[in-house]
Write an enzyme that holds these catalytic residues in place. Sequence first.
Site, short mmCIF file in Angstrom:
data_model
loop_
_atom_site.label_atom_id
_atom_site.label_comp_id
_atom_site.label_asym_id
_atom_site.label_seq_id
_atom_site.Cartn_x
_atom_site.Cartn_y
_atom_site.Cartn_z
CB SER A 92 46.83 80.33 109.03
OG SER A 92 45.59 79.97 109.57
CD GLU A 93 41.64 78.82 106.11
OE1 GLU A 93 42.66 78.56 106.09
OE2 GLU A 93 40.55 78.04 106.39
CG ASN A 94 43.69 83.21 110.54
OD1 ASN A 94 44.34 82.03 109.91
ND2 ASN A 94 43.80 83.32 111.70
#
Lengths: 231, 231, 219, 219
Positions: free
Chosen positions: D45-47
């Site tokens: 998840s790119e966060n």
Amino acid sequence: MNKVVKNADDAIKDLTDNLVIMLGGFGLCGIPENCITALVKKGSKGLTCISNNAGVDDFGIGLMLKTRQVKKMISSYVGENAEFERQLLSGELEVDLIPQGTLATRCMAAAYGMPAVWLRAGVGTEVAIGKEVRNFNGVDHLLEYAFDADFALVKAWKGDTHGNLIFRKTTRNFNMQMAMAGKITVAEVEELVPAGDLDPDQIHVPGIYVQRIFQGSNYEKRIEQRTVRKS
Amino acid sequence: MNKVVKNADDAIKDLTDNLVIMLGGFGLCGIPENCITALVKKGSKGLTCISNNAGVDDFGIGLMLKTRQVKKMISSYVGENAEFERQLLSGELEVDLIPQGTLATRCMAAAYGMPAVWLRAGVGTEVAIGKEVRNFNGVDHLLEYAFDADFALVKAWKGDTHGNLIFRKTTRNFNMQMAMAGKITVAEVEELVPAGDLDPDQIHVPGIYVQRIFQGSNYEKRIEQRTVRKS
Amino acid sequence: MLDKIGIAKRIAKEVKDGYYVNLGIGIPTLVANYIPEGVNVTLQSENGMLGMGPFPFDGEEDADLINAGKQTITEVPGTAYFDSALSFGMIRAGKVDLTILGAMEVSENGDIANWKIPGKMVKGMGGAMDLVAAAQNIIVAMQHVNKAGESKLLPSCTLPLTGVKCVKKIVTELAVLEVVPGEGFVLLESAPGVTVEDIRKATAGKLVVKGDVPEMVID
Amino acid sequence: MLDKIGIAKRIAKEVKDGYYVNLGIGIPTLVANYIPEGVNVTLQSENGMLGMGPFPFDGEEDADLINAGKQTITEVPGTAYFDSALSFGMIRAGKVDLTILGAMEVSENGDIANWKIPGKMVKGMGGAMDLVAAAQNIIVAMQHVNKAGESKLLPSCTLPLTGVKCVKKIVTELAVLEVVPGEGFVLLESAPGVTVEDIRKATAGKLVVKGDVPEMVID
């Protein structure tokens, strides 16, 4: 997602001649001892080694210099090694000396998928020769390229079966960025645990960057300058 | 080396009009709630806000949009805020939309003292307009500059009196690099402890980057998309 | 004339409360021992540590805990570890308030040479080039003349450079000098028992003397 | 013709054992539910997370633990957290094996548009531009035509681009297509009950049909 290999021999079995490899550690602190031993045993030659230091005569990368496996060293400081100096002066060994921060940042650039960054170290000195210079905000900077290494050999304190790594104290040094910079990263750890045993908030290198991991053995952890105070 | 201030009001007392500020968080996760409340109370205007998102109508940076304190947003995604859209379409608000990774890396560049880096996101799109393009290894890259922020307002989980910070789970997001990128970094933490209480191996942001720290209060920690599965 | 400890003691007076300081190998390392009471300083070691403590007691050495000189050291309350890239990141970003390092040569305009003697020595620059390129405030701790009796304060450096126009201040066994580009080595203080004439003889670069030169005060 | 779950199920077959996968918002998120037994996948998840687990049970939500769609999620054994810069660093460095995302338009040469409708929508690109610029392997999950009945597979995109020449494969309710630069949309599979003619009608860009087109197999 299990990345565990049996030992260092297994981990570097395809580390053949003439490759570019990164080796973590600062001085003798946090060096991948097991991988170096295996590499000396395997005997791969013509290696280009990116490592902040070159070990000492009888330990660390010094062992690989003795066996003449190293074609070129890319380092910031190599001042503790007589065999190194001999090979260098005789022309048997190429050396590319790079400012320490630039060395670390060129590893980081590879880890972060950045082909090049602008850094200020070495402007106006001989390390700037041949490099593109650009002024930002009144300060000259050099264009410095990401390293491109076939293998990264690193040493961590703890690791899990997914390749997540945690370092201890000042052993993080170059190990952390190199672990993220190699095309194939081999991590040797003092303690290998099942995935889920490490606190996810404390992981220094996420496992996505690590291709092979094993629990090392017989760590000597030699101290280069034993300095103490009186009690 | 004691960097503790009493509260958010104290921490931002010199955050005057027309400054450039960074605000940590992703969506509403890990936002500096206390600092935002203090900033609304203080009423500084004409601010340029570097923040991945713009909050929602009644929380986060949304509160500062309502009071028209923001001149310009530099963000990657602002799609949860009707007041934002209204100000934007009416021309009251400038917006610079930047790819999320580029946004994060431009914070990192500031944190690492690099004036500019080469990044590939957005090549061939409208975000590339006016930017220098260079090809490295067959791939075009854009020259992207480090952000230059007067203040960084970040939220951490734990912090110590020297400014060392530890984040929890996905709240690390933009908080970590922004904490290292501001000229003056203000950190609000859920738990403030004496120096020496945090494990030195687990610190995400070394205190050298943090100028002011305080223990926040009344955290709402609002959830934007509450999603659950059936038990 | 000062001994090494005297030089370290004099430099220690330049360190202000709240400073983050990077100390090079040799005399600079000694400075840590003479920082006045009440002046809280955090030492940065560029191999990845903030908050460097003293040497460990015998038997308490930890191979995983060394400084940039590869010496065994200890933690203090508030210590933080990080990797080499971040270490030089904070240096480059100007977060380190003061860098103290040794030199082979310093020139009138603040150039410094301390990493290489062509044909003789090839140890490498380590972190010195990064430090001098980035630090806002650089003090050089060194002997005024080399072992051959030649001045190390020169019109221009003869050895390969470590950095250009970066040295702000020099403390030697003879004097404290400020490097003012366009002027030269401005004499700020002389060591006890040392005359301006002694200093002039030992300084090959342009020495600037403005009025009376006070004698260093060292506790 | 497939429903959203059908599209997700078909894409799930593209996921190989050991892959690190980034899933966009919408249909791509559903893919996680249909990955075959024995195929071990780590979701990024790119966060700032590797090893994203399912939604939490009611009452176990943690405001500090969300995915890039701002949904509450959970950990799995082996999860690691990191900051946004490293998250996109690993994406840019090519460590994520597969990216699945939605699109408003895809062109014959693999351009994609999915972040802006001039004058109508200004939500921003989020991480999409970084993902499509860096990922080696990009699958687009989308409807073949938009709500107005217009094809989303075009000779060239009309909306502002997210990335150029990056989409490798498209899965819609009608078909699986490969984007081959210089050729066009090469039809690999048709959905159950859908003819090549149906697909041709719904495809404004050049559709390439090579021999018999197999029907998708979905479990």
